[in-house]
Motif scaffolding. Sequence first.
Motif, PDB file in Angstrom:
ATOM      1  N   ILE A 181     126.722 117.013  99.641  1.00  0.00           N
ATOM      2  CA  ILE A 181     125.456 116.398 100.039  1.00  0.00           C
ATOM      3  C   ILE A 181     125.613 115.939 101.478  1.00  0.00           C
ATOM      4  N   GLU A 190     126.171 103.947 106.295  1.00  0.00           N
ATOM      5  CA  GLU A 190     125.098 103.482 105.409  1.00  0.00           C
ATOM      6  C   GLU A 190     124.335 104.681 104.879  1.00  0.00           C
ATOM      7  N   LEU A 191     124.097 104.689 103.569  1.00  0.00           N
ATOM      8  CA  LEU A 191     123.381 105.796 102.944  1.00  0.00           C
ATOM      9  C   LEU A 191     121.897 105.454 102.815  1.00  0.00           C
ATOM     10  N   SER A 192     121.055 106.386 103.182  1.00  0.00           N
ATOM     11  CA  SER A 192     119.610 106.180 103.083  1.00  0.00           C
ATOM     12  C   SER A 192     119.167 106.315 101.633  1.00  0.00           C
ATOM     13  N   GLU A 245     119.282 109.968 100.630  1.00  0.00           N
ATOM     14  CA  GLU A 245     120.641 110.454 100.364  1.00  0.00           C
ATOM     15  C   GLU A 245     121.140 109.957  99.007  1.00  0.00           C
ATOM     16  N   GLN A 246     120.807 108.716  98.676  1.00  0.00           N
ATOM     17  CA  GLN A 246     121.187 108.180  97.369  1.00  0.00           C
ATOM     18  C   GLN A 246     120.492 108.932  96.238  1.00  0.00           C
ATOM     19  N   ILE A 270     124.968 113.980 104.831  1.00  0.00           N
ATOM     20  CA  ILE A 270     124.422 112.672 105.168  1.00  0.00           C
ATOM     21  C   ILE A 270     124.389 112.521 106.682  1.00  0.00           C
ATOM     22  N   ALA A 271     123.605 111.567 107.140  1.00  0.00           N
ATOM     23  CA  ALA A 271     123.448 111.378 108.583  1.00  0.00           C
ATOM     24  C   ALA A 271     124.698 110.767 109.204  1.00  0.00           C
ATOM     25  N   THR A 279     131.807 110.519 107.519  1.00  0.00           N
ATOM     26  CA  THR A 279     132.634 110.153 106.378  1.00  0.00           C
ATOM     27  C   THR A 279     133.581 108.997 106.719  1.00  0.00           C
ATOM     28  N   GLN A 292     119.470 111.999  96.294  1.00  0.00           N
ATOM     29  CA  GLN A 292     120.082 113.325  96.188  1.00  0.00           C
ATOM     30  C   GLN A 292     121.380 113.256  95.401  1.00  0.00           C
ATOM     31  N   CYS A 293     122.149 112.196  95.617  1.00  0.00           N
ATOM     32  CA  CYS A 293     123.393 112.016  94.868  1.00  0.00           C
ATOM     33  C   CYS A 293     123.125 111.894  93.373  1.00  0.00           C
TER      34      CYS A 293
END
Length: 250
Positions: free
Chosen positions: A16, A45-47, A50-51, A18-19, A22, A53-54
């Motif tokens: 996945i 920080e996860l948007s 993105e969360q 992410i912006a 890692t 999608q996880c």
Amino acid sequence: MVADLVAQAGVPLQRIGIAGTTRESFTVNELSTGKQFRFVLQGPELSDLEQAQCLDLVRAGAAGAQFVVASGSLPPGVPSDWYQRIADVCEDVGTPLILDTSGGGLTHVKSGVFLLKPSIRELRECVGQELRTEAEQFAAAHDLIGCGVSQAVLVSLGGDGALLATPGHSQRFSAVQVQAGSGVGAGDAMVAAIAVGLARGWPLNKSVRFGIAAGAAMLLTPGTATCTRPDVERFFEAVAEPVDIAAGEG
């Protein structure tokens, strides 16, 4: 880079994007004292997207899996009940969840876990007690089972072995005596080997013995190198059968 390393190891993956970048961590071995220092940097920080999608990918993968393993601390931006959401997904599709986490990610889990694997420090933080004796440690683990958090709780004690609590039973596992080396990844190897044992159809206590063997084998490796299968199998033969602890003992 992480995705490339996993692919090179021959492990199937679904990535996945992410912006952010890692998270990094590194370990320093101080030769003069033999001490080891670990530095874990804050992750990106996860948007919300993105969360989402996880979670979607977890749901899709869990539907056809024997087990789901979730581990690690929560990155910035992720709500503290994130692992409870993972547990809900696994419960919805009927796939057992093995969870290895700490802090808020652990204290906000209320139900739906098959096997919870805290360290003794993480268990103390979770229940807010010092848990000085084995009896208190088992009592705390059984309280989590009684509250419906998990069907089983495995408390890792490092060089002192592990404690396994299941409904109505308490078992103590001895550690394999290994010359201390780099402990990086020992807990992760333990969880991975337990999952392998369960996927083979082994009972939980045999799988835990396999996990202890894998954790011990990691102590033989330098830095972040993985343990070898021959070492794991050799130590597995050396892990004694667990000792049943009667109520009130410890």
